[in-house]
Motif scaffolding. Structure first.
Motif, short mmCIF file in Angstrom:
data_model
loop_
_atom_site.label_atom_id
_atom_site.label_comp_id
_atom_site.label_asym_id
_atom_site.label_seq_id
_atom_site.Cartn_x
_atom_site.Cartn_y
_atom_site.Cartn_z
N LYS A 373 0.82 -1.21 0.00
CA LYS A 373 0.00 0.00 0.00
C LYS A 373 0.86 1.26 0.00
CE LYS A 373 -4.26 -1.50 0.05
NZ LYS A 373 -5.22 -1.10 -0.96
N GLY A 374 0.97 1.92 -1.12
CA GLY A 374 1.62 3.21 -1.21
C GLY A 374 3.09 3.17 -0.82
N ASN A 375 3.63 4.29 -0.37
CA ASN A 375 5.03 4.38 -0.01
C ASN A 375 5.20 4.59 1.48
OD1 ASN A 375 4.04 6.91 0.29
ND2 ASN A 375 5.44 7.90 -1.16
N GLY A 376 4.24 4.17 2.30
CA GLY A 376 4.34 4.32 3.74
C GLY A 376 3.65 5.55 4.27
N GLU A 377 2.95 6.31 3.42
CA GLU A 377 2.31 7.54 3.87
C GLU A 377 1.26 7.25 4.94
OE1 GLU A 377 -0.40 11.23 2.15
OE2 GLU A 377 0.43 9.73 0.79
N GLU A 378 0.48 6.14 4.76
CA GLU A 378 -0.55 5.81 5.75
C GLU A 378 0.07 5.54 7.11
OE1 GLU A 378 -0.17 3.98 2.93
OE2 GLU A 378 -1.67 4.96 1.69
N PHE A 379 1.19 4.79 7.12
CA PHE A 379 1.86 4.46 8.38
C PHE A 379 2.37 5.73 9.07
CE2 PHE A 379 5.88 3.67 10.55
CZ PHE A 379 5.50 2.73 11.48
N ILE A 380 3.06 6.60 8.32
CA ILE A 380 3.61 7.82 8.90
C ILE A 380 2.48 8.72 9.39
CG2 ILE A 380 4.88 9.94 8.34
CD1 ILE A 380 6.60 8.27 6.45
N ASN A 381 1.40 8.85 8.60
CA ASN A 381 0.26 9.66 9.02
C ASN A 381 -0.29 9.18 10.35
OD1 ASN A 381 -0.02 11.64 7.12
ND2 ASN A 381 -1.46 10.55 5.85
N GLU A 382 -0.49 7.87 10.45
CA GLU A 382 -1.14 7.33 11.65
C GLU A 382 -0.27 7.52 12.88
OE1 GLU A 382 -4.32 3.98 12.71
OE2 GLU A 382 -3.43 4.09 10.73
N VAL A 383 1.02 7.18 12.79
CA VAL A 383 1.90 7.33 13.95
C VAL A 383 2.06 8.79 14.32
CG1 VAL A 383 4.21 6.90 14.86
CG2 VAL A 383 3.11 5.18 13.44
N ALA A 384 2.31 9.64 13.31
CA ALA A 384 2.53 11.06 13.58
C ALA A 384 1.28 11.73 14.15
CB ALA A 384 2.96 11.77 12.31
N LEU A 397 -2.39 4.65 20.99
CA LEU A 397 -1.33 3.94 20.29
C LEU A 397 -0.24 3.60 21.30
CD1 LEU A 397 -0.23 2.99 17.48
CD2 LEU A 397 0.97 5.18 17.37
N LEU A 398 -0.01 2.31 21.52
CA LEU A 398 0.97 1.86 22.50
C LEU A 398 2.35 1.66 21.90
CD1 LEU A 398 -1.24 -0.75 24.40
CD2 LEU A 398 -0.82 1.63 24.99
N GLY A 399 2.43 1.44 20.61
CA GLY A 399 3.73 1.20 19.99
C GLY A 399 3.58 1.01 18.50
N PHE A 400 4.73 0.91 17.84
CA PHE A 400 4.73 0.67 16.39
C PHE A 400 5.94 -0.19 16.04
CE2 PHE A 400 7.30 4.43 16.99
CZ PHE A 400 8.36 4.27 16.11
N CYS A 401 5.87 -0.79 14.86
CA CYS A 401 6.98 -1.60 14.35
C CYS A 401 7.36 -1.07 12.99
CB CYS A 401 6.57 -3.08 14.26
SG CYS A 401 7.77 -4.12 13.39
N LEU A 402 8.64 -0.77 12.83
CA LEU A 402 9.19 -0.36 11.54
C LEU A 402 10.48 -1.14 11.38
CD1 LEU A 402 9.04 1.44 9.06
CD2 LEU A 402 10.20 3.22 10.35
N ASP A 403 10.36 -2.34 10.83
CA ASP A 403 11.48 -3.29 10.77
C ASP A 403 11.61 -3.78 9.33
OD1 ASP A 403 13.46 -5.08 11.26
OD2 ASP A 403 12.48 -6.08 12.94
#
Length: 623
Positions: A373-384, A397-403
Motif C-alpha cells: 500500500k503506497g510508499n508508507g504515507e498511511e503508516f507515517i500519518n497514523e503514527v505522527a 497507540l501503545l507502539g509501532f513496528c518499523l522493521d
C-alpha cells in the motif's frame, strides 16, 4: 607483524577491490534490469493487453519493475485489480498508458440483466485519482410511476421495472430534491460519454453500467513517458521510493535516458567477466570468514552490519516527527505478542488486525499494514497523528513496528469491536445490545473526540475517514476514533487544507472533498462525515434493501425532512425518552450534512447541540 594481526585487515583490502569493480558490476545489473522491465504482452480470455510500469501480473516482474499496489490478476478468464481491500476486485476493461487511465467495472454486473449498484468503496488515493471523465449517477426507487417528471433531467430504467415491479429512475446529478414517493438507492460513477449515449437512446442502461468508470493511476505520471520516449524502461527504486528511475541500456537515469547506448555484445562480455571476478571474490570472502576465528575479527565483521536500512529509516522518521511517546518494537517482538498471528480480528483497507498481548499481559490489537500500500504515507500519518493525541475518545497507540518492510501499529484492545459490527436496521439488536441511551452516548463521545482533534491538539488533525468501521468500542462501549491513515495535520492557525485528490469513503465524503466547487476543504469535512455516520446509526441507511416498499425500512435524509416525527415513532414505539433522543440525533445530523461547509456547525457547536435542550434545535434548510 604477527600473521594473526594481519587477518583483520584482509576484509578491508577486499572491500577496496570491490569498490573499484562495483561501478562496472552496477552497469551490468542495470542492463539486466533494463531488459527485465520491458513491457510484456499477455492474453486473458479474449483480451490482449500489455503489462508495463507500474503494473505486475503473476510473479514474473521483479519489485524494481513495478510500483506497489498495482497488482493485476487473470481470474476465471477475467482481468482484475483490487482498489479496495474491503470489496471484491474490479474488472479491468482497458489500460490506457498514454493517459494513465484504467477503465473498471464491477464484474458482478456481467451476471445480471439489469445491474443496480448498491455499495460503498474506498480507493487508495496514494496511487489512484478520481477522473473528470466520470459523472455521478443517482438512482431512485419509486413505488408508483412518475408521470410528471421533466424528461430533460430524469430518465426511466425499464429493465429494473420488469425485474422487481418497482419503478426506477436516475439523474446525472443531485441538485434537486428527491421526488414523490421515491427514495435514493445508491450513487454510482459512470462515464460521461456512456451516460450521454443512453440519454439519446444509443445505449441501454445495462450497457452504461457495464461500460464502467475511469481511475487515473499516479505512479510514474509525467516522467515515465519521458523515459520511454528516450529509449528506456520505467522502474521502481526500492530504496529511494520517490525517485524517478529510468533503466537504460547503458545504465540508470533519473527521469529519462542520456544520449548514446552501449553495444549489447560488448555489454554481455563485460557481464561475463564481472561475474567471474565476483565469483572469485565471493570464494575469497568465504575462506576469510572461515579462517577468522578470533573475537576481534568477528567484531569487525559484525560492525559492517551495525547500520541497517531499518535503523536509518527509523532515525529519519523520528527526526522528522520529533520524540514519540510510543515504543518501537522489532518484528520478532510483534510476532511473539500475537503468537505468530494466530488470532485474526479483521481486515481493513490498509491491513489485517490481530489480537495479542504485551509482556505484562495487557491485551492489544496489532494492525499489520499491507506492504504494497503506497510508499508508507498511511503508516507515517497514523503514527505522527495519533502520537500527538491524548483523549478518552481517541484510541491509544501503545507502539509501532518499523522493521525493514514490516510495519505494524499496536493499540489498546477494544473487546466490543467497531460500530460496523452492529446491524442498525435490526431494532431488536439495538434495544438488547446498545439501547437508544447508549447509542446516544456513543454519538456524543465521537463528537467530543472530533472536537478534540479539531481544537484540543497543539497540531490540529482532520481525520478524513469518519465511518462506523473506524469507531471502536471498549468494554464499556465508550467510543474511540481510530485509523488515522488518511489524516492531515495542520497548525492551529490554519482553517483551509490543501488537498490533492479526493480521500475517504464514498457515502461519507463531504462534497467539497470531491469537488472544490462546493467550497474549501477544512475540519467541516469531518463534520459532514460525522453527520452521515449518525444518520446511518439512527436509520440503517447502509443496509438498504433496494426492492423494499416500506418507508420505515428505507431511511434517507430526504425522507426525514417530511416524516421525522413519523420515523421517530416507528423506531421507538411509545418510548417518549427514546423518541426525544432519536429526534435530537436526526436534527443534529441534518445540520452536519449541509451541502456548503459554511452552513455546517463546528464540532464544538455539535457537542453543545447534543448536550443542550431539544427545544433549542430547529429543522435545518433542506440541502
Amino acid at each position: 607483524m604477527h600473521p594473526a594481526e594481519t587477518l583483520p585487515l584482509l576484509p578491508f583490502v577486499l572491500l577496496l577491490l570491490l569498490a573499484c569493480i562495483l561501478p562496472s558490476l552496477s552497469d551490468a545489473e542495470n542492463y539486466y534490469r533494463y531488459t527485465d522491465c520491458a513491457p510484456k504482452n499477455y492474453t486473458c480470455r479474449t483480451m490482449n493487453f500489455t503489462v508495463g510500469y507500474p503494473f505486475q501480473i503473476g510473479t514474473d516482474r521483479p519489485d524494481y519493475c513495478r510500483y506497489p499496489g498495482y497488482y493485476l490478476t487473470c481470474t476465471d478468464d477475467v482481468l482484475l485489480i483490487n482498489i479496495d481491500d474491503g470489496m471484491k476486485p474490479f474488472q479491468v476493461k482497458n489500460i490506457d498508458y498514454g493517459n494513465h487511465l484504467l477503465t473498471l467495472v464491477d464484474p458482478n454486473f456481467a451476471a445480471t440483466t439489469c445491474p443496480l449498484p448498491n455499495y460503498n468503496f474506498t480507493i487508495n488515493t496514494t496511487i489512484f485519482d478520481y477522473n473528470d471523465r466520470n459523472t455521478m449517477m443517482i438512482i431512485y426507487n419509486c413505488s408508483t410511476p412518475q408521470t410528471s417528471l421533466p424528461a430533460a433531467s430524469i430518465y426511466s430504467i425499464p429493465c429494473a421495472e420488469e425485474m422487481s415491479g418497482q419503478y426506477y429512475y436516475y439523474r446525472l446529478n443531485d441538485e434537486d430534491s428527491a421526488f414523490g414517493n421515491c427514495v435514493t438507492v445508491s450513487p454510482v460513477f459512470v462515464q460521461i460519454s456512456a451516460a450521454n449515449l443512453f440519454i439519446h437512446g444509443n445505449l441501454s442502461f445495462e450497457d452504461v453500467m457495464n461500460e464502467g468508470f475511469m481511475l487515473r493511476w499516479t505512479a510514474g505520471k509525467g516522467w515515465c513517458s519521458d523515459c520511454v520516449s528516450s529509449g528506456g524502461n520505467c522502474g521502481y527504486n526500492t530504496v529511494a521510493r520517490d525517485q524517478q528511475t529510468c533503466y537504460c541500456p547503458n545504465g540508470t537515469a533519473i527521469r529519462n535516458c542520456t544520449t548514446g547506448t552501449v553495444d549489447s555484445s560488448k555489454m554481455r562480455k563485460r557481464i561475463e567477466v564481472f561475474i567471474g571476478i565476483g565469483s572469485g571474490l565471493f570464494v575469497c570472502l568465504c575462506l576469510i570468514v572461515f579462517v577468522l576465528k578470533c573475537k576481534k575479527s568477528r567484531d569487525i565483521l559484525f560492525c559492517w552490519k551495525k547500520k541497517s536500512k531499518t535503523s536509518l529509516c527509523v532515525e529519519s522518521f523520528i527526526q522528522k516527527y520529533g520524540s514519540l511517546n510510543t515504543k518501537w518494537y522489532k518484528y520478532s517482538e510483534v510476532k511473539r505478542m500475537t503468537k505468530s498471528f494466530t488470532d485474526k480480528l479483521g481486515k481493513g483497507g490498509y491491513g489485517t488486525v490481530y489480537k495479542g498481548s504485551l509482556p505484562n499481559g495487557h491485551p492489544v490489537a496489532v494492525k499489520m499494514l499491507t506492504e504494497s500500500k503506497g510508499n508508507g504515507e498511511e503508516f507515517i500519518n497514523e503514527v505522527a497523528s495519533i502520537s500527538r493525541t491524548s483523549h478518552v475518545n481517541i484510541v491509544r497507540l501503545l507502539g509501532f513496528c518499523l522493521d525493514g518492510s514490516k510495519r505494524a501499529l499496536i493499540y489498546d484492545f477494544m473487546p466490543n469491536g467497531s460500530l460496523e459490527r452492529f446491524n442498525f436496521t435490526d431494532r431488536s439488536q439495538i434495544e438488547s445490545t446498545l439501547g437508544w441511551n447508549k447509542l446516544f452516548e456513543i454519538v456524543v463521545g465521537v463528537a467530543r473526540g472530533l472536537e478534540y482533534l479539531h481544537r484540543g491538539c497543539n497540531t490540529r488533525i482532520v481525520h478524513f475517514d469518519i465511518k462506523p468501521h473506524n469507531i471502536l468500542l471498549d468494554q464499556d462501549f465508550c467510543p474511540k476514533i481510530s485509523d488515522f491513515g488518511l489524516a492531515k495535520l495542520c497548525t492551529s492557525k490554519e482553517s483551509i487544507i490543501s488537498l490533492i485528490g479526493a480521500r475517504g469513503t464514498i457515502g461519507y465524503i463531504a462534497p467539497e472533498v470531491f469537488s472544490r466547487n462546493f467550497g474549501v476543504v477544512s475540519s467541516k469535512s469531518d463534520v459532514y462525515s460525522y453527520g452521515m455516520m449518525v444518520l446511518e446509526m439512527v436509520g440503517g441507511r447502509k443496509n438498504l434493501d433496494v426492492t423494499t416498499t416500506s418507508s420505515s425500512e428505507t431511511y434517507f435524509p430526504h425522507y426525514l425532512y417530511k416524516n421525522i416525527n413519523q420515523y421517530c415513532v416507528e423506531a421507538c414505539g411509545d418510548n417518549g425518552e427514546a423518541i426525544e433522543i432519536v429526534r435530537k440525533m436526526i436534527l443534529v445530523a441534518l445540520w452536519c450534512i449541509q451541502t456548503m461547509p459554511d452552513d455546517r456547525p463546528s464540532m464544538s457547536r455539535v457537542v453543545n447541540m447534543l448536550e443542550g435542550d431539544i427545544s433549542d434545535l430547529q429543522l435545518p434548510p433542506k440541502p
